[in-house]
Design an enzyme around this catalytic site. Structure first.
Site, PDB file in Angstrom:
ATOM      1  N   HIS A 308      56.194  86.508  86.953  1.00 49.04           N
ATOM      2  CA  HIS A 308      55.661  86.584  88.314  1.00 49.04           C
ATOM      3  C   HIS A 308      54.805  87.833  88.435  1.00 49.04           C
ATOM      4  CE1 HIS A 308      55.429  86.556  92.687  1.00 49.04           C
ATOM      5  NE2 HIS A 308      55.711  85.281  92.571  1.00 49.04           N
ATOM      6  N   ASP A 366      60.043  78.300  90.652  1.00 47.17           N
ATOM      7  CA  ASP A 366      59.592  76.972  90.201  1.00 47.17           C
ATOM      8  C   ASP A 366      60.449  76.416  89.072  1.00 47.17           C
ATOM      9  OD1 ASP A 366      57.518  76.658  91.993  1.00 47.17           O
ATOM     10  OD2 ASP A 366      56.237  77.974  90.821  1.00 47.17           O
TER      11      ASP A 366
HETATM   12  N1  CMC Z   1      55.122  82.930  79.109  1.00 40.37           N
HETATM   13  C1  CMC Z   1      54.757  83.775  78.093  1.00 40.37           C
HETATM   14  N2  CMC Z   1      54.151  84.976  78.294  1.00 40.37           N
HETATM   15  C2  CMC Z   1      53.898  85.328  79.555  1.00 40.37           C
HETATM   16  C3  CMC Z   1      54.244  84.512  80.659  1.00 40.37           C
HETATM   17  C4  CMC Z   1      54.887  83.281  80.395  1.00 40.37           C
HETATM   18  N3  CMC Z   1      55.224  82.474  81.399  1.00 40.37           N
HETATM   19  N4  CMC Z   1      53.864  85.129  81.797  1.00 40.37           N
HETATM   20  C5  CMC Z   1      53.307  86.277  81.440  1.00 40.37           C
HETATM   21  N5  CMC Z   1      53.329  86.413  80.094  1.00 40.37           N
HETATM   22  C6  CMC Z   1      52.859  87.583  79.317  1.00 40.37           C
HETATM   23  C7  CMC Z   1      51.346  87.584  79.248  1.00 40.37           C
HETATM   24  O1  CMC Z   1      50.874  86.935  78.086  1.00 40.37           O
HETATM   25  C8  CMC Z   1      51.067  89.060  79.227  1.00 40.37           C
HETATM   26  O2  CMC Z   1      51.282  89.545  77.908  1.00 40.37           O
HETATM   27  P1  CMC Z   1      50.388  90.782  77.346  1.00 40.37           P
HETATM   28  O3  CMC Z   1      50.735  91.954  78.204  1.00 40.37           O
HETATM   29  O4  CMC Z   1      50.847  90.915  75.929  1.00 40.37           O
HETATM   30  O5  CMC Z   1      48.959  90.361  77.478  1.00 40.37           O
HETATM   31  C9  CMC Z   1      52.148  89.676  80.105  1.00 40.37           C
HETATM   32  O6  CMC Z   1      53.242  88.736  80.055  1.00 40.37           O
HETATM   33  C10 CMC Z   1      51.724  89.854  81.563  1.00 40.37           C
HETATM   34  O7  CMC Z   1      51.183  88.636  82.020  1.00 40.37           O
HETATM   35  P2  CMC Z   1      49.979  88.511  83.039  1.00 40.37           P
HETATM   36  O8  CMC Z   1      49.303  87.201  82.873  1.00 40.37           O
HETATM   37  O9  CMC Z   1      49.121  89.738  82.949  1.00 40.37           O
HETATM   38  O10 CMC Z   1      50.762  88.577  84.404  1.00 40.37           O
HETATM   39  P3  CMC Z   1      50.234  88.067  85.789  1.00 40.37           P
HETATM   40  O11 CMC Z   1      50.925  88.893  86.790  1.00 40.37           O
HETATM   41  O12 CMC Z   1      48.747  88.062  85.830  1.00 40.37           O
HETATM   42  O13 CMC Z   1      50.719  86.552  85.832  1.00 40.37           O
HETATM   43  C11 CMC Z   1      51.951  84.597  86.280  1.00 40.37           C
HETATM   44  C12 CMC Z   1      51.799  86.100  86.577  1.00 40.37           C
HETATM   45  C13 CMC Z   1      53.002  84.017  87.242  1.00 40.37           C
HETATM   46  C14 CMC Z   1      50.607  83.893  86.554  1.00 40.37           C
HETATM   47  C15 CMC Z   1      52.381  84.401  84.807  1.00 40.37           C
HETATM   48  O14 CMC Z   1      53.617  85.034  84.570  1.00 40.37           O
HETATM   49  C16 CMC Z   1      52.437  82.924  84.413  1.00 40.37           C
HETATM   50  O15 CMC Z   1      51.398  82.358  84.053  1.00 40.37           O
HETATM   51  N6  CMC Z   1      53.662  82.299  84.494  1.00 40.37           N
HETATM   52  C17 CMC Z   1      53.789  80.864  84.238  1.00 40.37           C
HETATM   53  C18 CMC Z   1      53.347  80.099  85.474  1.00 40.37           C
HETATM   54  C19 CMC Z   1      54.370  80.138  86.587  1.00 40.37           C
HETATM   55  O16 CMC Z   1      55.560  79.933  86.374  1.00 40.37           O
HETATM   56  N7  CMC Z   1      53.862  80.406  87.817  1.00 40.37           N
HETATM   57  C20 CMC Z   1      54.713  80.354  89.026  1.00 40.37           C
HETATM   58  C21 CMC Z   1      54.786  81.662  89.727  1.00 40.37           C
HETATM   59  S1  CMC Z   1      56.076  81.648  90.986  1.00 40.37           S
HETATM   60  C22 CMC Z   1      55.523  80.537  92.191  1.00 40.37           C
HETATM   61  C23 CMC Z   1      54.370  81.053  92.978  1.00 40.37           C
HETATM   62  O17 CMC Z   1      54.529  82.061  93.660  1.00 40.37           O
HETATM   63  O18 CMC Z   1      53.290  80.395  92.938  1.00 40.37           O
END
Ligand code: CMC
Length: 431
Positions: A308, A366
């Site tokens: 998240h 989710d």
């Molecule tokens: N699986 C594997 N690696 C992950 C994941 C994941 N689900 N989420 C983040 N990471 C890694 C990412 O690769 C990155 O690694 P590095 O620092 O080595 O580059 C690190 O963790 C930080 O990730 P980020 O993409 O910079 O983080 P963000 O804050 O931009 O993204 C997120 C948040 C929710 C989009 C992401 O965690 C994700 O894509 N999760 C899966 C989708 C999901 O479950 N979304 C629902 C969110 S809750 C409901 C809502 O509020 O909509």
């Protein structure tokens, strides 16, 4: 917002600029950079809004490190445990918990607006049967602007109120109609003797040929899913609604924009993507393969339902929903469902894996909502529409707050331009 007379000093090219600091009632201080460009001729750069407050708000507060979510100050676990969705809607919209009379009046107003204009049925019939219900929702909610002309004048507080009630009341009906249309069954009219969640289950699962009695435990679980998704401060879809509304667009068009944003798999679409991922994994022995893929930077695969942007410890909504998932699965007697076994094992494996621990990736809301909705009999394509129904009150509350603010300005971000500088047009024969 309290002006504490604190300030930050920015040194730039030998000059100093004093930037005011605002102290919130909770959360980190905020540096006011609104005059920065006029004074210093520079922009700030924050593409994913990771350090930028886009507005001030009194509705919802999140402390991502503590795993805390408050609506108007009330913790989400208390609201999920003691309150119910329409009461939380009232709280979000009007700022305080209602008295018994206020709640009765509010529930009456929402209930009276649950039907949609009969002519709107024709819109549904224009879609292909295999259209994703989110596509139908974006279209039909946007089209509400064409039907409810008496609630599109955003300068009139009464019309804003009517539009808000209409959106909250009609979204379950529209989502259920999108579902019924996709499976070729007749639309089911709302029943105003049922509560909000039970009525939604009725509109989704009853058919004219048979009696359908809503199971109260499933209705309670549905209500809890709605409650837990009601608002989440300035997330992507809410910010979309605010940005769309900042131009003065009507509320139905703006909420349609929010629905489009929510659809994406990184946001509301994650519940569908998560369940589909669990199905793709299929059996417990394949979990290590998917965990390895999630860690492999050359593979775009992510573990859906994990991580998240704001919560870096635990998602408090997930904690509550995990309990609901256990209750619903026990009630339905499907504890040993293979999908569930994969979900439970994946959860444990990820929670103990150094990669996920180091990056603070925990199951989010989710992860569990998908499991409950699947158990209730919803197809995965309905997961995000259900999130949409629940989040409508959040969009509407934030929209009302924004429009009522006399300081409201059109949202107009700037950019870091990296393209060509001015050059002369080349005639086609010389390219
Ligand atoms: N699986 C594997 N690696 C992950 C994941 C994941 N689900 N989420 C983040 N990471 C890694 C990412 O690769 C990155 O690694 P590095 O620092 O080595 O580059 C690190 O963790 C930080 O990730 P980020 O993409 O910079 O983080 P963000 O804050 O931009 O993204 C997120 C948040 C929710 C989009 C992401 O965690 C994700 O894509 N999760 C899966 C989708 C999901 O479950 N979304 C629902 C969110 S809750 C409901 C809502 O509020 O909509």
């Amino acid at each position: 917002m309290t002006d504490t007379k604190k300030s930050a000093t920015l040194s730039l090219n030998g000059e100093s600029y004093e930037l005011p600091i605002f102290s919130p009632t909770a959360g980190p201080d905020v540096i006011d950079i609104r005059k920065l460009y006029a004074q210093a001729g520079v922009f700030t750069y924050d593409p994913g809004f990771t350090s930028t407050a886009s507005c001030d708000s009194t509705i919802t507060f999140i402390d991502g490190d503590k795993g805390e979510l408050l609506h108007r100050g009330y913790p989400i676990d208390q609201l999920a445990g003691k309150s119910h969705y329409l009461e939380v809607c009232y709280l979000l919209l009007y700022g305080e918990l209602p008295t018994a009379t206020q709640l009765e009046d509010f529930e009456g107003r929402v209930t009276r607006h649950t039907m949609v204009h009969e002519q709107m049925h024709n819109f549904f019939r224009g879609f292909r049967r295999d259209a994703h219900p989110m596509a139908t929702l974006v279209g039909v909610v946007g089209a509400m602007s064409a039907f409810y002309h008496d609630s599109t004048d955003i300068a009139d507080p009464w019309q804003r109120e009517v539009a808000s009630i209409r959106l909250i009341a009609k979204l379950p009906t529209i989502a259920a109609m999108a579902y019924k249309y996709s499976i070729g069954q007749p639309f089911v009219y709302p029943r105003n003797d049922l509560d909000y969640a039970a009525n939604f289950l009725h509109m989704c699962f009853s058919v004219p040929a048979e009696d359908y009695n809503v199971n109260p435990i499933l209705a309670r679980a549905m209500d809890r899913i709605f409650t837990l998704h009601a608002d989440h401060e300035q997330n992507a879809s809410t910010s979309t609604v605010r940005l769309a509304s900042s131009s003065g667009a009507n509320p139905f068009a703006c909420v349609a924009a929010g629905i489009a944003c929510l659809w994406g798999p990184a946001h509301g679409g994650a519940n569908q993507a998560c369940l589909e991922m669990l199905k793709e994994i299929g059996t417990v022995d394949r979990i290590p393969e998917f965990i390895a893929r999630a860690k492999d930077k050359s593979d775009p695969f992510r573990l859906m339902g994990f991580g998240h942007r704001v919560y870096k410890n635990t998602d408090p909504r997930a904690t509550v929903l995990k309990q609901s998932a256990d209750e619903v699965l026990e009630l339905l007697g499907i504890e040993d469902n293979p999908l569930l076994q994969v979900a439970k094992e994946l959860e444990q494996t990820a929670l103990h894996d150094p990669y996920f621990i180091e990056k603070k990736l925990f199951p989010n809301v989710d992860f569990y909502s998908g499991i409950i909705l699947e158990a209730m009999g919803f197809p995965t394509s309905m997961f995000t529409p259900i999130f949409t129904v629940a989040r409508t009150v959040g969009w509407v509350s934030q929209w009302k707050e924004m429009i009522a603010d006399p300081q409201n300005k059109i949202g107009r971000p700037r950019q870091l331009y990296l393209g060509e500088t001015a050059r002369n047009y080349t005639d086609i024969e010389n390219r």
